[in-house]
Design a protein around this motif. Sequence first.
Motif, PDB file in Angstrom:
ATOM      1  N   THR A 144     -31.594 -36.995 -72.833  1.00 26.63           N
ATOM      2  CA  THR A 144     -32.785 -36.480 -72.147  1.00 26.63           C
ATOM      3  C   THR A 144     -32.840 -36.977 -70.712  1.00 26.63           C
ATOM      4  O   THR A 144     -32.199 -37.982 -70.365  1.00 26.63           O
ATOM      5  N   LYS A 145     -33.599 -36.285 -69.885  1.00 32.27           N
ATOM      6  CA  LYS A 145     -33.849 -36.704 -68.513  1.00 32.27           C
ATOM      7  C   LYS A 145     -35.346 -36.992 -68.370  1.00 32.27           C
ATOM      8  O   LYS A 145     -36.180 -36.143 -68.688  1.00 32.27           O
ATOM      9  N   ASP A 146     -35.675 -38.191 -67.896  1.00 35.30           N
ATOM     10  CA  ASP A 146     -37.077 -38.571 -67.739  1.00 35.30           C
ATOM     11  C   ASP A 146     -37.784 -37.624 -66.786  1.00 35.30           C
ATOM     12  O   ASP A 146     -37.317 -37.398 -65.662  1.00 35.30           O
ATOM     13  N   GLN A 147     -38.907 -37.091 -67.222  1.00 36.02           N
ATOM     14  CA  GLN A 147     -39.699 -36.187 -66.391  1.00 36.02           C
ATOM     15  C   GLN A 147     -40.821 -36.989 -65.723  1.00 36.02           C
ATOM     16  O   GLN A 147     -41.999 -36.852 -66.042  1.00 36.02           O
ATOM     17  N   THR A 148     -40.403 -37.855 -64.795  1.00 34.86           N
ATOM     18  CA  THR A 148     -41.349 -38.708 -64.081  1.00 34.86           C
ATOM     19  C   THR A 148     -41.161 -38.542 -62.580  1.00 34.86           C
ATOM     20  O   THR A 148     -40.103 -38.118 -62.100  1.00 34.86           O
ATOM     21  N   LEU A 149     -42.195 -38.926 -61.838  1.00 40.90           N
ATOM     22  CA  LEU A 149     -42.136 -38.862 -60.389  1.00 40.90           C
ATOM     23  C   LEU A 149     -41.023 -39.764 -59.857  1.00 40.90           C
ATOM     24  O   LEU A 149     -40.254 -39.371 -58.967  1.00 40.90           O
ATOM     25  N   VAL A 150     -40.904 -40.960 -60.412  1.00 41.82           N
ATOM     26  CA  VAL A 150     -39.895 -41.903 -59.944  1.00 41.82           C
ATOM     27  C   VAL A 150     -38.482 -41.405 -60.256  1.00 41.82           C
ATOM     28  O   VAL A 150     -37.571 -41.530 -59.422  1.00 41.82           O
ATOM     29  N   GLN A 163     -35.272 -50.137 -56.806  1.00 39.85           N
ATOM     30  CA  GLN A 163     -36.651 -49.810 -56.425  1.00 39.85           C
ATOM     31  C   GLN A 163     -37.373 -49.070 -57.551  1.00 39.85           C
ATOM     32  O   GLN A 163     -38.569 -49.291 -57.783  1.00 39.85           O
ATOM     33  N   ALA A 164     -36.645 -48.195 -58.242  1.00 39.73           N
ATOM     34  CA  ALA A 164     -37.246 -47.401 -59.309  1.00 39.73           C
ATOM     35  C   ALA A 164     -37.787 -48.286 -60.430  1.00 39.73           C
ATOM     36  O   ALA A 164     -38.819 -47.975 -61.032  1.00 39.73           O
ATOM     37  N   LYS A 165     -37.116 -49.399 -60.709  1.00 37.48           N
ATOM     38  CA  LYS A 165     -37.515 -50.258 -61.821  1.00 37.48           C
ATOM     39  C   LYS A 165     -38.848 -50.956 -61.576  1.00 37.48           C
ATOM     40  O   LYS A 165     -39.528 -51.335 -62.533  1.00 37.48           O
ATOM     41  N   PRO A 168     -44.539 -48.757 -58.686  1.00 40.25           N
ATOM     42  CA  PRO A 168     -45.815 -48.663 -59.414  1.00 40.25           C
ATOM     43  C   PRO A 168     -46.090 -47.267 -59.974  1.00 40.25           C
ATOM     44  O   PRO A 168     -46.961 -47.113 -60.827  1.00 40.25           O
ATOM     45  N   ARG A 169     -45.333 -46.267 -59.505  1.00 40.12           N
ATOM     46  CA  ARG A 169     -45.504 -44.897 -60.005  1.00 40.12           C
ATOM     47  C   ARG A 169     -44.583 -44.602 -61.193  1.00 40.12           C
ATOM     48  O   ARG A 169     -44.431 -43.453 -61.580  1.00 40.12           O
TER      49      ARG A 169
END
Length: 262
Positions: A144-150, A163-165, A168-169
């Motif tokens: 799967t691919k995470d469907q997140t802003l980051v 930075q992604a880890k 805060p988003r």
Amino acid sequence: MYFQLAYHTDAGIKKKTNQDALLLKTARTPMGRIGLFIVCDGMGGLTQGELASATVIRGMLDWFETELPKITHSGQEQMVIDIQQQLTNCVKGLNRKISDYGEAGNIKLGTTITALLIVYSKYYLLHVGDSRAYQIHDDLSLLTKDQTLVARELERGNITEKQAKIDPRRNVLLQCVGASPELDPVVSHGKVKEGDLFMLCTDGFYHEISNEELFTSLRPDRFSNEQQMKETVVELVELVKKRMEADNITVLMTKVTAGEAS
């Protein structure tokens, strides 16, 4: 074909309620066993996230029991098309149901869903949000691919993995069931081999554990029975909690075997 199954869910170290939900459902058919496995993460910052995740689980179970049997006798190519279309339609219908409930009560609620359907020698994967599915055999593959802003910013090259880890988003979703006016679920399919191990989890599990640790702990050849799988899942969840993961944590595993599960 048989399934060795194990799961563990935990509210985590900070939250009083567990808004995650899961499903493990198998059935016999003349052509062999089939199974539906789901994890849902009710939105922690939204009201009644546990209601949203439970609603999706019930709706998917109803589809598995009443609609899926009608198409499992189709030809292979037609069955692939029908299953993918029906999975999409089912989760879109649940999105409308939850959204309508929220609007009527002036509340916000939503949930992720990662659903694995195994029918004979194929798997079908339905995905919305940032829960995950992995396939483990000779290596570990994220399905799967995470469907997140980051995740989107990382893919575009706007931020680094480091930075992604800590962004805060990190938990801001691009879509979720019940809170997205227009839902676009990702549905895919692939082959199932004897000895494959599939692992589904909510995001509370994978942030504090590496792919190397996952593969070392979850190699399919380590497990000859469900008790071994269960003990390993519990150990991994406790490890994540010791690393101060604050979210709810849910892990579900199924190993595909040629013999009866023991």
